[in-house]
Design an enzyme around this catalytic site. Structure first.
Site, mmCIF file in Angstrom:
data_model
loop_
_atom_site.group_PDB
_atom_site.id
_atom_site.type_symbol
_atom_site.label_atom_id
_atom_site.label_comp_id
_atom_site.label_asym_id
_atom_site.label_seq_id
_atom_site.Cartn_x
_atom_site.Cartn_y
_atom_site.Cartn_z
ATOM 1 N N SER A 334 68.153 29.806 13.574
ATOM 2 C CA SER A 334 68.891 28.312 13.899
ATOM 3 C C SER A 334 70.305 28.601 14.114
ATOM 4 O O SER A 334 70.923 27.788 14.753
ATOM 5 C CB SER A 334 68.635 27.594 12.617
ATOM 6 O OG SER A 334 67.421 26.944 12.616
ATOM 7 N N ASP A 371 59.153 20.522 13.364
ATOM 8 C CA ASP A 371 60.373 20.729 13.004
ATOM 9 C C ASP A 371 60.277 21.376 11.754
ATOM 10 O O ASP A 371 59.328 21.459 10.979
ATOM 11 C CB ASP A 371 61.048 19.273 12.750
ATOM 12 C CG ASP A 371 62.637 19.294 13.006
ATOM 13 O OD1 ASP A 371 63.335 20.131 11.965
ATOM 14 O OD2 ASP A 371 63.185 18.439 13.436
#
Length: 515
Positions: A334, A371
């Site tokens: 991320s 997600d």
């Protein structure tokens, strides 16, 4: 008319009492002796002529080298200092053993080698190979062992009469006062190998030289090394110095100040503990590396003495302690969303204030991309998406801008190339995959799914912790890509360049990271 030597003249007594005398036999013997003597003296004269006139210069040199010895003086290696002048790598006093090949005839060396090998606890062949490599006629000393123990040094001194041509010398050896602290940054030193001696990189080095083998020790070798000096001394038959005929002082190597902050390095090492991984702390304005940690690690002091086979096997174990993980490629995950945000806004397809819905997952080509929380976060802008690290938000950004634009900005941030740090020999450039790479290595081209994975730092993408630090520096310093470095030089302009993004994009990144 030729006159010859009489062959025989005799005198003897006849019946009438007259004498008859024989002359010539002894005269002939004298002539033979004179001829033999002339031949012998001629041979001696010829040999003297050869020795004095033909080989005179060579023999005079051999006579001189039998009593004149060149004693090389090793330069002190420069120290490695932290940014505040604290010693990270210095020197300590130790003892080494060297031999002088020309001091003994070749036939006498085996006995000395055998005795020396017993004291040093090394195979005799190891010493003999070094001697043969230098040559039995060499007038330069050859270092056989470094960092010997006090017991070995005492034994060499006590049995010096049995060890002609062997010299016990005091010398400075490398010392790392903080043990394994910053080992991957500092590296270590070791004796030059035969392969390195043959390399043009090490032109001018000699057998037995100690060089940097890794890290800053290797990167700044030319500064740290210094220049050899030496003494021309007269010695007796046992190799003992009688007088010093000439002296050329060695020139010490230069101290090198690094950007590392010793106290911050200690904190970073404590924070990582014994976990496998890496930490990089860098000044985002200049690219100065303040701390760099990699685990597992090693103590560079072990290379100042003989390494046992068991210790070497341990160092080569499955954990790879020599591997600097701060410079190796991993999936950035991320953290990479900084690049995706930049590419999305700079592409012109999203405004800095764009808002997108987020979902538990999105489906592409029949594949569900979830997600991380399996629920989504509702509507988010770029700042909120960075703060919440929403995967489905960035899936949508990546899908809309396309793989080509995302790859372009990935490379603009410096991924896929070495960073320029001085210890580049140990650095991986990482991997930025594209259609050509996939065709060559996987067997088929780029799909939308590859863009989706790449948008959150997954897939085939590989980046090092140092490259990630360079990425974070861009929004931190206002849009400049810096070159990370270890040499403290006090300048910033030489180490940074604009990445080419709008101030509004920089502001979004800064706000998102702060949230």
């Amino acid at each position: 008319m030729a006159i010859g030597l009489p062959q025989r003249v005799s005198v003897s007594t006849n019946r009438n009492g007259d004498s008859e005398r024989t002359v010539g036999r002894h005269f002939q013997s004298v002539i033979v002796m004179l001829m033999v003597s002339a031949i012998l003296f001629g041979a001696i004269g010829t040999r003297l002529t050869q020795l004095q006139l033909i080989n005179g210069a060579r023999n005079r040199q051999r006579a001189e080298t039998n009593r004149i010895r060149l004693v090389p003086k090793r330069p002190a290696r420069g120290a490695l200092l932290d940014r505040n002048g604290e010693v990270l790598a210095g020197s300590r006093l130790s003892h080494s053993i060297s031999i002088w090949p020309i001091a003994l005839p070749r036939s006498e060396w085996p006995i000395v080698i055998q005795r020396l090998a017993q004291i040093l606890d090394v195979p005799p062949d190891r010493i003999r190979q070094r001697l043969e490599q230098a040559g039995y006629e060499s007038i330069e000393s050859i270092t056989i062992a470094r960092g010997i123990s006090p017991v070995q040094a005492t034994a060499i001194a006590e049995f010096s009469s049995e060890l002609p041509g062997v010299r016990l010398e005091a010398e400075a050896v490398r010392n790392y006062p903080n043990g394994d602290l910053a080992a991957h940054v500092l590296g270590y030193t070791g004796e030059i190998t035969d392969e390195e001696l043959d390399s043009p990189t090490y032109e001018g080095y000699r057998l037995g030289d100690v060089i940097g083998q890794m890290g800053a020790e290797a990167a700044f070798e030319s500064l740290l090394r210094g220049q050899w000096g030496g003494q021309q001394v007269e010695v007796d038959s046992a190799g003992r110095v009688i007088s010093v005929l000439g002296d050329k002082p060695a020139i010490s190597g230069s101290d090198v100040q690094l950007t590392i902050d010793l106290e911050l390095q200690k904190l970073a090492e404590t924070a990582l503990g014994n976990r496998k991984g890496a930490i990089v702390a860098m000044d985002p304005r200049t690219g100065e590396i303040l701390a760099m940690v990699s685990r597992p690690t090693f103590d560079p002091n072990i290379f100042t003495t003989k390494i046992t086979d068991a210790k070497w096997e341990q160092l080569q174990g499955a954990d790879y302690p020599f591997l600097n993980r701060a410079l190796q490629g991993f999936a950035p995950a991320s953290t990479f969303k900084i690049v995706t945000t930049t590419a999305g806004i700079e592409s012109g397809k999203f405004s800095p204030e764009a808002v997108l819905p987020t979902f538990p997952f999105i489906s592409i080509g029949g594949i569900q991309f979830w997600d991380w929380n399996n629920a989504g976060f509702g509507p988010l802008n770029f700042r909120g998406a960075m703060a919440m690290s929403s995967d489905t938000f960035f899936y949508q950004v990546g899908r809309r801008i396309g793989g080509e634009t995302l790859i372009q900005w990935t490379r603009r941030y410096g991924f896929g190339s070495k960073t320029g740090i001085e210890i580049a020999a140990e650095e991986s450039p990482g991997l930025v995959p594209d259609d050509a790479w996939k065709q060559e290595n996987i067997g088929y081209g780029w799909f939308v799914g590859d863009t989706i994975n790449m948008s959150i730092g997954q897939g085939f993408l590989q980046t090092s912790p140092l490259q990630v630090a360079v990425m974070f520096a861009v929004p931190a310093n206002g849009g400049y890509k810096v070159t990370p470095h270890l040499l403290k030089d006090g300048t910033a302009e030489n180490w940074r360049e604009p990445i080419g993004m709008q101030p509004s994009t920089v502001k979004v990144l800064q706000d998102g990271l702060r949230q």
